[in-house]
Design an enzyme around this catalytic site. Structure first.
Site, PDB file in Angstrom:
ATOM      1  N   ASN A  82       0.804  -1.224   0.000  1.00  0.00           N
ATOM      2  CA  ASN A  82       0.000   0.000   0.000  1.00  0.00           C
ATOM      3  C   ASN A  82       0.838   1.276   0.000  1.00  0.00           C
ATOM      4  O   ASN A  82       0.387   2.307  -0.500  1.00  0.00           O
ATOM      5  CB  ASN A  82      -0.928  -0.027   1.222  1.00  0.00           C
ATOM      6  CG  ASN A  82      -1.477   1.338   1.555  1.00  0.00           C
ATOM      7  OD1 ASN A  82      -2.431   1.809   0.951  1.00  0.00           O
ATOM      8  ND2 ASN A  82      -0.851   2.010   2.529  1.00  0.00           N
ATOM      9  N   SER A 136      -4.266   2.583  -8.482  1.00  0.00           N
ATOM     10  CA  SER A 136      -5.086   3.794  -8.574  1.00  0.00           C
ATOM     11  C   SER A 136      -5.794   3.759  -9.920  1.00  0.00           C
ATOM     12  O   SER A 136      -5.239   3.228 -10.903  1.00  0.00           O
ATOM     13  CB  SER A 136      -4.197   5.037  -8.516  1.00  0.00           C
ATOM     14  OG  SER A 136      -4.917   6.167  -8.968  1.00  0.00           O
ATOM     15  N   TYR A 149       2.955   9.875 -11.458  1.00  0.00           N
ATOM     16  CA  TYR A 149       2.297   8.993 -10.489  1.00  0.00           C
ATOM     17  C   TYR A 149       1.517   7.890 -11.220  1.00  0.00           C
ATOM     18  O   TYR A 149       1.602   6.705 -10.870  1.00  0.00           O
ATOM     19  CB  TYR A 149       1.368   9.856  -9.640  1.00  0.00           C
ATOM     20  CG  TYR A 149       0.453   9.108  -8.718  1.00  0.00           C
ATOM     21  CD1 TYR A 149       0.924   8.576  -7.524  1.00  0.00           C
ATOM     22  CD2 TYR A 149      -0.905   8.948  -9.024  1.00  0.00           C
ATOM     23  CE1 TYR A 149       0.066   7.900  -6.661  1.00  0.00           C
ATOM     24  CE2 TYR A 149      -1.761   8.278  -8.172  1.00  0.00           C
ATOM     25  CZ  TYR A 149      -1.275   7.752  -6.991  1.00  0.00           C
ATOM     26  OH  TYR A 149      -2.113   7.078  -6.144  1.00  0.00           O
ATOM     27  N   ALA A 151       1.934   6.672 -14.155  1.00  0.00           N
ATOM     28  CA  ALA A 151       2.812   5.699 -14.828  1.00  0.00           C
ATOM     29  C   ALA A 151       3.271   4.634 -13.842  1.00  0.00           C
ATOM     30  O   ALA A 151       3.350   3.446 -14.177  1.00  0.00           O
ATOM     31  CB  ALA A 151       4.008   6.422 -15.443  1.00  0.00           C
ATOM     32  N   LYS A 153       1.616   3.583 -11.249  1.00  0.00           N
ATOM     33  CA  LYS A 153       0.478   2.728 -10.907  1.00  0.00           C
ATOM     34  C   LYS A 153       0.148   1.773 -12.066  1.00  0.00           C
ATOM     35  O   LYS A 153      -0.256   0.626 -11.835  1.00  0.00           O
ATOM     36  CB  LYS A 153      -0.734   3.577 -10.511  1.00  0.00           C
ATOM     37  CG  LYS A 153      -0.517   4.349  -9.211  1.00  0.00           C
ATOM     38  CD  LYS A 153      -0.254   3.406  -8.030  1.00  0.00           C
ATOM     39  CE  LYS A 153      -0.234   4.122  -6.696  1.00  0.00           C
ATOM     40  NZ  LYS A 153      -0.025   3.229  -5.557  1.00  0.00           N
TER      41      LYS A 153
HETATM   42  N1  LIG Z   1      -5.638   8.990  -1.295  1.00  0.00           N
HETATM   43  C1  LIG Z   1      -6.049   8.759  -2.535  1.00  0.00           C
HETATM   44  O1  LIG Z   1      -6.870   9.507  -3.090  1.00  0.00           O
HETATM   45  C2  LIG Z   1      -5.528   7.574  -3.293  1.00  0.00           C
HETATM   46  C3  LIG Z   1      -6.174   7.188  -4.476  1.00  0.00           C
HETATM   47  C4  LIG Z   1      -5.729   6.086  -5.182  1.00  0.00           C
HETATM   48  C5  LIG Z   1      -4.645   5.371  -4.715  1.00  0.00           C
HETATM   49  N2  LIG Z   1      -4.013   5.755  -3.569  1.00  0.00           N
HETATM   50  C6  LIG Z   1      -2.873   4.964  -3.106  1.00  0.00           C
HETATM   51  O2  LIG Z   1      -3.138   4.458  -1.819  1.00  0.00           O
HETATM   52  C7  LIG Z   1      -1.904   4.277  -1.118  1.00  0.00           C
HETATM   53  C8  LIG Z   1      -1.983   4.958   0.241  1.00  0.00           C
HETATM   54  O3  LIG Z   1      -2.235   6.344   0.035  1.00  0.00           O
HETATM   55  P1  LIG Z   1      -2.783   7.295   1.188  1.00  0.00           P
HETATM   56  O4  LIG Z   1      -3.639   8.310   0.531  1.00  0.00           O
HETATM   57  O5  LIG Z   1      -3.331   6.489   2.294  1.00  0.00           O
HETATM   58  O6  LIG Z   1      -1.407   8.031   1.606  1.00  0.00           O
HETATM   59  P2  LIG Z   1      -0.855   8.545   3.016  1.00  0.00           P
HETATM   60  O7  LIG Z   1       0.153   9.578   2.664  1.00  0.00           O
HETATM   61  O8  LIG Z   1      -1.966   8.886   3.945  1.00  0.00           O
HETATM   62  O9  LIG Z   1      -0.109   7.251   3.617  1.00  0.00           O
HETATM   63  C9  LIG Z   1       1.004   6.692   2.987  1.00  0.00           C
HETATM   64  C10 LIG Z   1       1.824   5.949   4.018  1.00  0.00           C
HETATM   65  O10 LIG Z   1       2.933   5.352   3.319  1.00  0.00           O
HETATM   66  C11 LIG Z   1       4.121   5.563   4.083  1.00  0.00           C
HETATM   67  N3  LIG Z   1       5.286   5.554   3.185  1.00  0.00           N
HETATM   68  C12 LIG Z   1       5.577   6.452   2.210  1.00  0.00           C
HETATM   69  N4  LIG Z   1       6.755   6.156   1.655  1.00  0.00           N
HETATM   70  C13 LIG Z   1       7.218   5.050   2.277  1.00  0.00           C
HETATM   71  C14 LIG Z   1       8.420   4.271   2.166  1.00  0.00           C
HETATM   72  N5  LIG Z   1       9.383   4.614   1.301  1.00  0.00           N
HETATM   73  N6  LIG Z   1       8.567   3.195   2.955  1.00  0.00           N
HETATM   74  C15 LIG Z   1       7.605   2.868   3.864  1.00  0.00           C
HETATM   75  N7  LIG Z   1       6.477   3.578   4.033  1.00  0.00           N
HETATM   76  C16 LIG Z   1       6.298   4.653   3.254  1.00  0.00           C
HETATM   77  C17 LIG Z   1       3.918   6.925   4.751  1.00  0.00           C
HETATM   78  O11 LIG Z   1       4.768   7.082   5.859  1.00  0.00           O
HETATM   79  C18 LIG Z   1       2.430   6.863   5.097  1.00  0.00           C
HETATM   80  O12 LIG Z   1       2.235   6.291   6.382  1.00  0.00           O
HETATM   81  C19 LIG Z   1      -0.802   4.827  -2.018  1.00  0.00           C
HETATM   82  O13 LIG Z   1      -0.204   3.780  -2.740  1.00  0.00           O
HETATM   83  C20 LIG Z   1      -1.591   5.743  -2.961  1.00  0.00           C
HETATM   84  O14 LIG Z   1      -0.923   5.904  -4.182  1.00  0.00           O
HETATM   85  C21 LIG Z   1      -4.425   6.844  -2.838  1.00  0.00           C
END
Ligand SMILES: NC(=O)c1ccc[n+]([C@@H]2O[C@H](COP(=O)([O-])OP(=O)(O)OC[C@H]3O[C@@H](n4cnc5c(N)ncnc54)[C@H](O)[C@@H]3O)[C@@H](O)[C@H]2O)c1
Length: 244
Positions: A82, A136, A149, A151, A153
Site C-alpha cells: 500500500n 489507482s 504517479y 505511470a 500505478k
Molecule cells: N488517497 C487517494 O486519493 C488515493 C487514491 C488512489 C490510490 N491511492 C494509493 O493508496 C496508497 C496509500 O495512500 P494514502 O492516501 O493512504 O497516503 P498517506 O500519505 O496517507 O499514507 C502513505 C503511508 O505510506 C508511508 N510511506 C511512504 N513512503 C514510504 C516508504 N518509502 N517506505 C515505507 N512507508 C512509506 C507513509 O509514511 C504513510 O504512512 C498509495 O499507494 C496511494 O498511491 C491513494
C-alpha cells in the site's frame, strides 16, 4: 479462520491504516510496516497490531523487516503493498526529474522489492499466500499533472498480472485494488480547497469522494478464501469514475 500474519506497507496512515484496522478487527495478526516509526507504533498500539520500521526504497531495510517479522511473529501470509506517494505534480514538460525519481522509487521499485522479499519467504515456507497491491484508477484514466504517479500505478498493475502468473504454481494469488480519490492525509490539502474538491467530485458518478472504509473491504475479500479463484485482477473502487 485462524489469525493470519498480515503485513501492510504504509499502514501508519490513510488507506493502509484503514486496511490494517479492518484486518485487525477480523482477528488477524497485523504488522504495520512504515517508514514513519512513531506513527506506526501509535497505530499499532491503537489497533493491537505490531509495527516494524521499513523504508521500501531500501532493499536492505525491506529484507531485514521481512525476516524480522518471520522470526518474531511468523511468516507473512498476506501482503498488502500500500505504501505510495504523489510527491508533487506538474505537466510532463516541466515536472522536476527528482519528483519522478522519488515516485518511481517508492511506488514501483518499492512495491517490486517488497513483493520479491515476501514472495520468496512465502515460497520458502510453503505459504499459499495472498498479495494485494494498492494501485489507482489513474493507471487507466489520466489527470493532467499526475503523469509521473499514474505511470507508476500502471506499472504496479503490470506487476500484479506478472506476479499472479509466476506465483500461481506456488498457490500464491496476486490482485490489486484501484481506488479513485479517497479522503486521506495524502489528499487532505486538495480536499480542504472547496473548488478543487468540487472538481474531483464532479468526475464521480456516485457523487462523493471515497473514505478508507470504502476501500478496505475489497482488500479483505481479495485476501480471503472466498476469492480463491481470483488472481491477476485489478478492481476499481471509484464511485463509477472510470465509466466517464
Ligand atoms: N488517497 C487517494 O486519493 C488515493 C487514491 C488512489 C490510490 N491511492 C494509493 O493508496 C496508497 C496509500 O495512500 P494514502 O492516501 O493512504 O497516503 P498517506 O500519505 O496517507 O499514507 C502513505 C503511508 O505510506 C508511508 N510511506 C511512504 N513512503 C514510504 C516508504 N518509502 N517506505 C515505507 N512507508 C512509506 C507513509 O509514511 C504513510 O504512512 C498509495 O499507494 C496511494 O498511491 C491513494
Amino acid at each position: 479462520m485462524s489469525a493470519r500474519v498480515v503485513l501492510v506497507t504504509g499502514g501508519a496512515s490513510g488507506i493502509g491504516r484503514g486496511i490494517a484496522t479492518a484486518f485487525a478487527a477480523e482477528g488477524d495478526r497485523v504488522v504495520i510496516a512504515d517508514r514513519d516509526a512513531d506513527a506506526a507504533s501509535r497505530v499499532a498500539k491503537e489497533i493491537d497490531a505490531h509495527a516494524v520500521t521499513v523504508d521500501i526504497t531500501d532493499a536492505a531495510s525491506v529484507a531485514a523487516a521481512v525476516a524480522h517479522v518471520a522470526e518474531t511473529i511468523g511468516p507473512v501470509e498476506v501482503l498488502v503493498n500500500n505504501a505510495g506517494l504523489v510527491a508533487g505534480g506538474g505537466p510532463l514538460t516541466s515536472l522536476p526529474l527528482e519528483v519522478f525519481d522519488t515516485v518511481v522509487a517508492v511506488n514501483l521499485r518499492g512495491t517490486f522489492t517488497v513483493t520479491q522479499a515476501v514472495a520468496n519467504q512465502m515460497i520458502e515456507h510453503g505459504t499459499r499466500g495472498r498479495i494485494v497491491n494498492v494501485s489507482s484508477i489513474g493507471a487507466r484514466q489520466p489527470t493532467a499533472g499526475l503523469g509521473h504517479y499514474e505511470a507508476t500505478k500502471a506499472a504496479v498493475d503490470a506487476l500484479t498480472r506478472t506476479g499472479a502468473l509466476e506465483l500461481a504454481g506456488h498457490g500464491i494469488r496476486v490482485n490489486g485494488v484501484a481506488p479513485g480519490p479517497v479522503h486521506t492525509p495524502m489528499t487532505a490539502g486538495l480536499m480542504d480547497d472547496p473548488q478543487a474538491r468540487a472538481a474531483w467530485e464532479s468526475r464521480i458518478p456516485l457523487g462523493r469522494i471515497a473514505t478508507t472504509d470504502d476501500i478496505a473491504p475489497l482488500v479483505l475479500f481479495l485476501a480471503s478464501d472466498q476469492a480463491g479463484h481470483i488472481t491477476g485482477a485489478v478492481i476499481q473502487v471509484d464511485g463509477g469514475q472510470l465509466l466517464t
